[in-house]
Design a protein around this motif. Structure first.
Motif, PDB file in Angstrom:
ATOM      1  N   UNK A  20       0.831  -1.200   0.000  1.00  0.00           N
ATOM      2  CA  UNK A  20       0.000   0.000   0.000  1.00  0.00           C
ATOM      3  C   UNK A  20       0.862   1.245   0.000  1.00  0.00           C
ATOM      4  N   UNK A  21       0.227   2.376  -0.268  1.00  0.00           N
ATOM      5  CA  UNK A  21       0.959   3.630  -0.343  1.00  0.00           C
ATOM      6  C   UNK A  21       1.179   4.251   1.014  1.00  0.00           C
ATOM      7  N   UNK A  22       2.139   5.164   1.066  1.00  0.00           N
ATOM      8  CA  UNK A  22       2.386   5.905   2.300  1.00  0.00           C
ATOM      9  C   UNK A  22       3.277   5.164   3.280  1.00  0.00           C
ATOM     10  N   UNK A  23       3.614   5.886   4.338  1.00  0.00           N
ATOM     11  CA  UNK A  23       4.470   5.346   5.399  1.00  0.00           C
ATOM     12  C   UNK A  23       3.682   5.329   6.710  1.00  0.00           C
ATOM     13  N   UNK A  24       4.077   4.435   7.602  1.00  0.00           N
ATOM     14  CA  UNK A  24       3.369   4.258   8.873  1.00  0.00           C
ATOM     15  C   UNK A  24       4.323   4.541  10.026  1.00  0.00           C
ATOM     16  N   UNK A  25       3.860   5.286  11.016  1.00  0.00           N
ATOM     17  CA  UNK A  25       4.698   5.577  12.181  1.00  0.00           C
ATOM     18  C   UNK A  25       4.933   4.319  12.995  1.00  0.00           C
ATOM     19  N   UNK A  26       6.189   4.098  13.339  1.00  0.00           N
ATOM     20  CA  UNK A  26       6.584   2.912  14.091  1.00  0.00           C
ATOM     21  C   UNK A  26       6.202   3.055  15.569  1.00  0.00           C
ATOM     22  N   UNK A  27       5.964   1.960  16.245  1.00  0.00           N
ATOM     23  CA  UNK A  27       5.567   2.050  17.653  1.00  0.00           C
ATOM     24  C   UNK A  27       6.709   2.402  18.611  1.00  0.00           C
ATOM     25  N   UNK A  28       7.922   1.904  18.342  1.00  0.00           N
ATOM     26  CA  UNK A  28       8.991   2.029  19.336  1.00  0.00           C
ATOM     27  C   UNK A  28       9.291   3.461  19.778  1.00  0.00           C
TER      28      UNK A  28
END
Length: 248
Positions: free
Chosen positions: A57-65
């Protein structure tokens, strides 16, 4: 009250938090602001805080750490209220502002990119809030709106504390009209009742005008309000006046 703001763009808050009511509240030590770039909590040498989504999918996702580490570094004996600014959140209103104003410690998470790792929603934040059915580039502007509405409710933040009590939505009604000098401007006069000095009549006029304005602009608010006998009487007067005005 302590307010922590987690953002990738801390410079956006410099002017807002040092100006007007927010700046004065800070000077009076009514509120303590801390703006943190959560990129500082990344373990990556490049300060990476986002990644591509699993499943494509498109875009980036903020990581949890980084966000978990940042929030955990701020937590004291009492767990703070951690607020995620998000278009999927509950609609923000004055009632929620008054609820948040009672907290000792708020943490605002301002995201960017496509979204958040779902574990942030499920296990880190306590609230998801939306300021409207539209999408912003990031959560910073939305956080500023919520922070302003919460801080102004703190005792001593406003020069006249009754201002917060009488604001639109605080009473469940839209606020009544305001006038100041001159008493007449270009042929438009201030209502005589406001010049009369008769306090009881002024209070009644203001309530009636609040009801008028609410019924005309936000009738949905009246449906949710528990009307007093006086309010019902004034609404009946308004309805009678409207029928006379509408006559051909």
């Amino acid at each position: 009250m302590r307010i922590d703001i987690l953002t990738l763009f801390p410079e956006m808050f410099a002017g807002v938090l040092s100006s007007s009511i927010l700046g004065k509240a800070r000077e009076k030590e009514i509120v303590d602001f801390h703006v943190t770039n959560f990129r500082d909590f990344s373990e990556s040498k490049h300060g990476t805080v986002d990644d591509t989504p699993y499943g494509g999918g498109g875009g980036m996702v903020l990581k949890p750490e980084p966000l978990f580490r940042a929030v955990e570094s701020m937590a004291g004996e009492k767990k703070p209220r951690v607020i995620l600014m998000c278009p999927q959140g509950v609609p923000y209103n004055q009632k929620l502002a008054e609820e948040l104003a009672k907290e000792e410690h708020l943490v605002f998470v301002c995201g960017h990119y496509e979204g958040y790792d779902e574990r942030i929603r499920e296990h880190l934040v306590t609230d998801e809030i939306s300021i409207g059915d539209y999408v912003l580039t990031g959560g910073e502007l939305a956080a500023m709106v919520v922070i302003d509405s919460v801080v102004r409710l703190q005792p001593g933040a406003l020069g006249n504390q009754t201002s917060a009590v009488e604001d639109s939505f605080s009473t469940g009604l839209l606020e009544y009209p305001h006038y100041t000098r001159p008493a007449e401007f270009r042929g438009w006069r201030v209502p005589d009742v406001l010049l009369s000095g008769h306090h009881a009549n002024i209070v009644k006029w203001r309530l009636k005008e609040s009801l008028r304005r609410t019924s005309e602009r936000r009738p949905d608010l009246l449906k949710r309000l528990e009307l007093t006998a006086e309010m019902k009487k004034l609404l009946a007067e308004l309805e009678a006046e409207k029928k006379i005005t509408d006559k051909p």
